[in-house]
Design a protein around this motif. Structure first.
Motif, PDB file in Angstrom:
ATOM      1  N   LEU A 165     -28.196  82.184  25.299  1.00 46.62           N
ATOM      2  CA  LEU A 165     -27.616  83.446  24.827  1.00 46.62           C
ATOM      3  C   LEU A 165     -26.409  83.204  23.932  1.00 46.62           C
ATOM      4  O   LEU A 165     -26.169  83.960  22.988  1.00 46.62           O
ATOM      5  CB  LEU A 165     -27.218  84.318  26.025  1.00 46.62           C
ATOM      6  N   TRP A 166     -25.645  82.165  24.228  1.00 49.09           N
ATOM      7  CA  TRP A 166     -24.435  81.873  23.453  1.00 49.09           C
ATOM      8  C   TRP A 166     -24.775  81.488  22.012  1.00 49.09           C
ATOM      9  O   TRP A 166     -24.030  81.813  21.082  1.00 49.09           O
ATOM     10  CB  TRP A 166     -23.659  80.753  24.132  1.00 49.09           C
ATOM     11  N   ARG A 167     -25.911  80.823  21.809  1.00 49.94           N
ATOM     12  CA  ARG A 167     -26.263  80.341  20.468  1.00 49.94           C
ATOM     13  C   ARG A 167     -26.712  81.461  19.541  1.00 49.94           C
ATOM     14  O   ARG A 167     -26.769  81.282  18.320  1.00 49.94           O
ATOM     15  CB  ARG A 167     -27.395  79.311  20.576  1.00 49.94           C
ATOM     16  N   LEU A 168     -27.031  82.635  20.102  1.00 48.88           N
ATOM     17  CA  LEU A 168     -27.598  83.722  19.308  1.00 48.88           C
ATOM     18  C   LEU A 168     -26.518  84.521  18.592  1.00 48.88           C
ATOM     19  O   LEU A 168     -25.456  84.782  19.144  1.00 48.88           O
ATOM     20  CB  LEU A 168     -28.405  84.675  20.210  1.00 48.88           C
ATOM     21  N   PRO A 169     -26.789  84.953  17.329  1.00 52.68           N
ATOM     22  CA  PRO A 169     -25.896  85.896  16.654  1.00 52.68           C
ATOM     23  C   PRO A 169     -26.283  87.327  17.028  1.00 52.68           C
ATOM     24  O   PRO A 169     -27.459  87.637  17.183  1.00 52.68           O
ATOM     25  CB  PRO A 169     -26.179  85.624  15.169  1.00 52.68           C
ATOM     26  N   TYR A 170     -25.284  88.185  17.169  1.00 55.42           N
ATOM     27  CA  TYR A 170     -25.562  89.560  17.608  1.00 55.42           C
ATOM     28  C   TYR A 170     -25.293  90.603  16.525  1.00 55.42           C
ATOM     29  O   TYR A 170     -25.642  91.772  16.706  1.00 55.42           O
ATOM     30  CB  TYR A 170     -24.770  89.875  18.882  1.00 55.42           C
ATOM     31  N   CYS A 171     -24.668  90.183  15.436  1.00 57.82           N
ATOM     32  CA  CYS A 171     -24.528  91.038  14.236  1.00 57.82           C
ATOM     33  C   CYS A 171     -23.955  92.426  14.561  1.00 57.82           C
ATOM     34  O   CYS A 171     -24.382  93.427  13.984  1.00 57.82           O
ATOM     35  CB  CYS A 171     -25.864  91.193  13.521  1.00 57.82           C
ATOM     36  N   GLY A 172     -23.050  92.483  15.517  1.00 56.17           N
ATOM     37  CA  GLY A 172     -22.412  93.760  15.837  1.00 56.17           C
ATOM     38  C   GLY A 172     -23.181  94.622  16.819  1.00 56.17           C
ATOM     39  O   GLY A 172     -22.695  95.692  17.207  1.00 56.17           O
ATOM     40  N   HIS A 173     -24.387  94.198  17.230  1.00 58.15           N
ATOM     41  CA  HIS A 173     -25.152  94.979  18.218  1.00 58.15           C
ATOM     42  C   HIS A 173     -24.501  94.813  19.584  1.00 58.15           C
ATOM     43  O   HIS A 173     -24.371  93.704  20.091  1.00 58.15           O
ATOM     44  CB  HIS A 173     -26.604  94.497  18.272  1.00 58.15           C
ATOM     45  N   HIS A 174     -24.101  95.905  20.188  1.00 61.20           N
ATOM     46  CA  HIS A 174     -23.383  95.786  21.454  1.00 61.20           C
ATOM     47  C   HIS A 174     -23.727  96.896  22.451  1.00 61.20           C
ATOM     48  O   HIS A 174     -23.127  96.967  23.521  1.00 61.20           O
ATOM     49  CB  HIS A 174     -21.863  95.797  21.201  1.00 61.20           C
TER      50      HIS A 174
END
Length: 316
Positions: A165-174
């Motif tokens: 999960l840490w390696r993933l980018p979330y691009c502001g999705h929260h």
């Protein structure tokens, strides 16, 4: 600079929405959630206290029950307080690191509980099918090693998910439509390929609780075969009664948990609030019912718990 950019891809916090579609019912849902949680806390703490303090209860089955109570406390306490905070509109926000921590402890306690239930099924199998060897197989050392193995297994299975999960980018999705953080719920917010997360989650589910369910099923088939070979009807009823409580606990623990897992991957037509409700069932009901069911079925444990409860009541 690269470290800063990598950190910026993680949201500072997630927003948990609770039961999406049932927002108007949040205050009412909080009542059974709160009551069940309080009963679970009291029941499991009393069970642990009685088993630890009473020397006569230091047998394999009761020690497994104490381990189960610890796993139940961890499972419910890692999820229910945040759900109540959402229902009471106190705080729907959870930091990224706190979300990963909650996810880790929720899944670790689930896998640990699954392992303990498997050990208890094997305990019943040996007690009924091979009683003469019971004391030599389930020594205090073996019971202690089983508890350590349950924790080590669950830790080893879930520790990689933190890095996945840490390696993933979330691009502001929260925004997360759930009452607590779980592995696939977090992963689906990422703006990258999550196929590794999907396959790892699928493999670990099949190879940990999935395998446990199969072996528990096999043990109960062998137990039932041995029970029906008993000549005495009373002995048959006693053996069935001993195992029925364990079978009840197993069904109410695995059914909603596996339904929630498969719904995440295949049940796209299942209403989301049904999925979230069932995801809360297996972190709420088993922790509440386990101490009640096992105490009622175990005569000596029931007597000791009754003594403690009435002694406390008289003191008040």
């Amino acid at each position: 600079m690269e470290a800063i950019n990598e950190t910026s891809l993680h949201p500072t916090s997630f927003l948990l929405l609770g039961m999406v579609g049932l927002e108007d019912l949040h205050p009412w849902l909080s009542i059974p959630f709160c009551l069940v949680y309080i009963v679970a806390l009291l029941g499991n703490f009393i069970l642990i206290f009685v088993i630890v303090t009473e020397q006569s209860l230091h047998n394999p089955m009761c020690l497994f029950l104490a381990m189960l109570a610890v796993a139940d406390l961890m499972l419910s306490s890692s999820t229910v307080p945040k759900a109540l905070s959402i229902f009471w509109s106190l705080s729907k926000e959870i930091s990224f690191h706190a979300c990963l921590t909650q996810m880790f402890f929720t899944h670790v306690s689930f896998i640990a509980e699954s392992t303990i239930l498997l050990a208890m099924a094997f305990d019943r199998y040996v007690a009924i099918c091979n009683p003469l060897r019971y004391s030599t197989i389930f020594t205090p050392s073996v019971v202690a090693k089983t508890g350590l193995a349950a924790m080590a297994r669950s830790f080893c299975v879930m520790f990689p998910t933190i890095f996945l999960l840490w390696r993933l980018p979330y691009c502001g999705h929260h925004i997360m439509p759930h009452t607590y953080c779980e592995h696939m719920g977090i992963a689906r917010l990422a703006c990258a390929d999550i196929s590794v997360n999907i396959w790892y989650g699928f493999a670990t589910t099949l190879l940990s609780p999935g395998v446990d369910v199969v072996f528990i099923g096999i043990s109960y088939v062998l137990i039932l075969r041995a029970i029906f070979r008993l000549s005495s009807k009373d002995a048959q009823l006693k053996a069935i009664g001993t195992c029925s409580s364990h079978a009840c606990v197993i069904s109410m623990f695995y059914t909603p948990a596996l339904f929630s897992f498969f719904t995440h991957r295949f049940g796209h037509n299942v209403p989301h609030h049904i999925h979230i409700l069932l995801a809360n069932v297996y972190v709420l009901l088993p922790p509440m019912l386990n101490p009640i069911i096992y105490t009622m079925k175990h005569k000596l444990l029931r007597e000791k718990v009754t003594q403690i409860v009435f002694r406390t009541g008289q003191a008040w």
